[in-house]
Design an enzyme around this catalytic site. Structure first.
Site, short mmCIF file in Angstrom:
data_model
loop_
_atom_site.label_atom_id
_atom_site.label_comp_id
_atom_site.label_asym_id
_atom_site.label_seq_id
_atom_site.Cartn_x
_atom_site.Cartn_y
_atom_site.Cartn_z
N LYS A 44 7.86 10.40 15.62
CA LYS A 44 7.87 11.71 16.30
C LYS A 44 6.49 12.37 16.27
O LYS A 44 6.33 13.52 16.67
CB LYS A 44 8.88 12.66 15.63
CG LYS A 44 10.31 12.30 15.76
CD LYS A 44 11.23 13.49 15.45
CE LYS A 44 11.18 13.93 14.03
NZ LYS A 44 12.16 15.00 13.73
N LYS A 46 5.04 13.52 13.73
CA LYS A 46 5.11 14.68 12.83
C LYS A 46 4.70 14.21 11.44
O LYS A 46 5.17 13.19 10.97
CB LYS A 46 6.55 15.21 12.77
CG LYS A 46 6.83 16.32 13.75
CD LYS A 46 8.12 17.05 13.36
CE LYS A 46 8.11 18.44 13.90
NZ LYS A 46 9.30 19.21 13.54
N1 C2G Z 1 14.67 25.63 14.37
C1 C2G Z 1 15.12 26.91 14.72
N2 C2G Z 1 14.27 27.95 14.62
C2 C2G Z 1 13.01 27.78 14.15
C3 C2G Z 1 12.56 26.50 13.76
C4 C2G Z 1 13.42 25.42 13.88
O1 C2G Z 1 16.27 27.07 15.15
N3 C2G Z 1 12.18 28.87 14.05
C5 C2G Z 1 15.61 24.51 14.50
C6 C2G Z 1 15.14 23.46 15.52
O2 C2G Z 1 15.47 23.87 16.85
C7 C2G Z 1 15.93 22.23 15.06
C8 C2G Z 1 16.03 22.44 13.53
O3 C2G Z 1 15.71 23.82 13.28
O4 C2G Z 1 17.23 22.26 15.62
C9 C2G Z 1 15.07 21.56 12.76
O5 C2G Z 1 13.77 21.80 13.27
P1 C2G Z 1 12.62 20.71 12.93
O6 C2G Z 1 12.64 20.42 11.49
O7 C2G Z 1 11.37 21.14 13.62
O8 C2G Z 1 13.22 19.42 13.65
P2 C2G Z 1 12.67 18.63 14.93
O9 C2G Z 1 11.31 18.14 14.67
O10 C2G Z 1 12.96 19.48 16.11
O11 C2G Z 1 13.60 17.34 14.85
O12 C2G Z 1 16.34 13.98 16.64
C10 C2G Z 1 16.01 15.33 16.68
C11 C2G Z 1 14.83 15.63 15.80
O13 C2G Z 1 14.92 15.01 14.54
C12 C2G Z 1 14.71 17.15 15.64
#
Ligand code: C2G
Length: 133
Positions: A44, A46
Site C-alpha cells: 500500500k 505505507k
Molecule cells: N479513518 C477515519 N477518520 C480518520 C482517519 C482514519 O474514519 N481521521 C478511518 C479510515 O477511513 C479507515 C480506518 O480509519 O476506514 C483506518 O484508516 P487507516 O489506518 O489509514 O487505513 P487505510 O490505510 O485506509 O487502510 O484494505 C483497506 C486498507 O487496509 C485500509
C-alpha cells in the site's frame, strides 16, 4: 449476532481510528478488525511507525474490538467475509466506491462512515516534526 468487519493500518492509533471502531461496533454485536501486515503496508506504500504485532495489540485493547486478524493482501476480503460470517463491512468515507469494497455487496452490506475531520496519522507525524518516520 450481527458481525462487522473493517480494514486498516491503524498506525499511531488516534481518535479518528477509535471513532470508526466505535461507530462500526454500534452497527452490530461483534467487530472483526483486519489490520494490515507490514508486508501489505509496503504494497500500500505505507510505512507504519509501529510494526504489525504492536498495532494488533493496541487494537485488541480497544473496548469495541472483538477480534483482530491480519490483512495480508487486497484479495482476501471475500474469503474474510465468508470465513467470519460477516454481515456488514464498514470503512471510512475515503474508501467510498472503491472496487475492493463495492465487490463485496453480493455477500454483505457495505457501509462507509464519514471520516473524523482534523486527525490522521500523517498529520500527527507532520505536527510532531516526525517527517516520514
Ligand atoms: N479513518 C477515519 N477518520 C480518520 C482517519 C482514519 O474514519 N481521521 C478511518 C479510515 O477511513 C479507515 C480506518 O480509519 O476506514 C483506518 O484508516 P487507516 O489506518 O489509514 O487505513 P487505510 O490505510 O485506509 O487502510 O484494505 C483497506 C486498507 O487496509 C485500509
Amino acid at each position: 449476532m450481527k458481525r462487522i468487519l473493517t480494514y486498516g493500518t491503524f498506525d499511531l492509533l488516534h481518535f479518528g481510528h477509535i471513532e470508526i471502531l466505535r461507530r462500526a461496533k454500534e452497527l452490530g454485536d461483534y467487530l472483526v478488525v483486519a489490520v494490515s501486515t507490514d508486508e501489505f503496508n509496503a504494497i500500500k506504500n505505507k510505512k507504519a511507525y509501529h510494526n504489525y504485532e504492536t498495532r494488533k495489540k493496541m487494537l485488541e485493547s480497544v473496548r469495541y474490538v472483538d477480534l483482530v486478524i491480519p490483512e495480508n493482501n487486497w484479495e482476501q476480503k471475500r474469503d474474510d467475509v465468508k470465513d467470519y460470517k460477516i454481515d456488514v463491512v464498514v470503512m471510512g468515507s475515503d474508501w467510498e466506491g472503491n472496487e475492493n469494497f463495492e465487490n463485496l455487496k453480493d455477500l454483505c452490506d457495505v457501509v462507509y462512515l464519514p471520516r473524523t475531520e482534523g486527525i490522521s496519522t500523517t498529520k500527527i507525524k507532520k505536527d510532531l516534526g516526525l517527517g516520514d518516520l
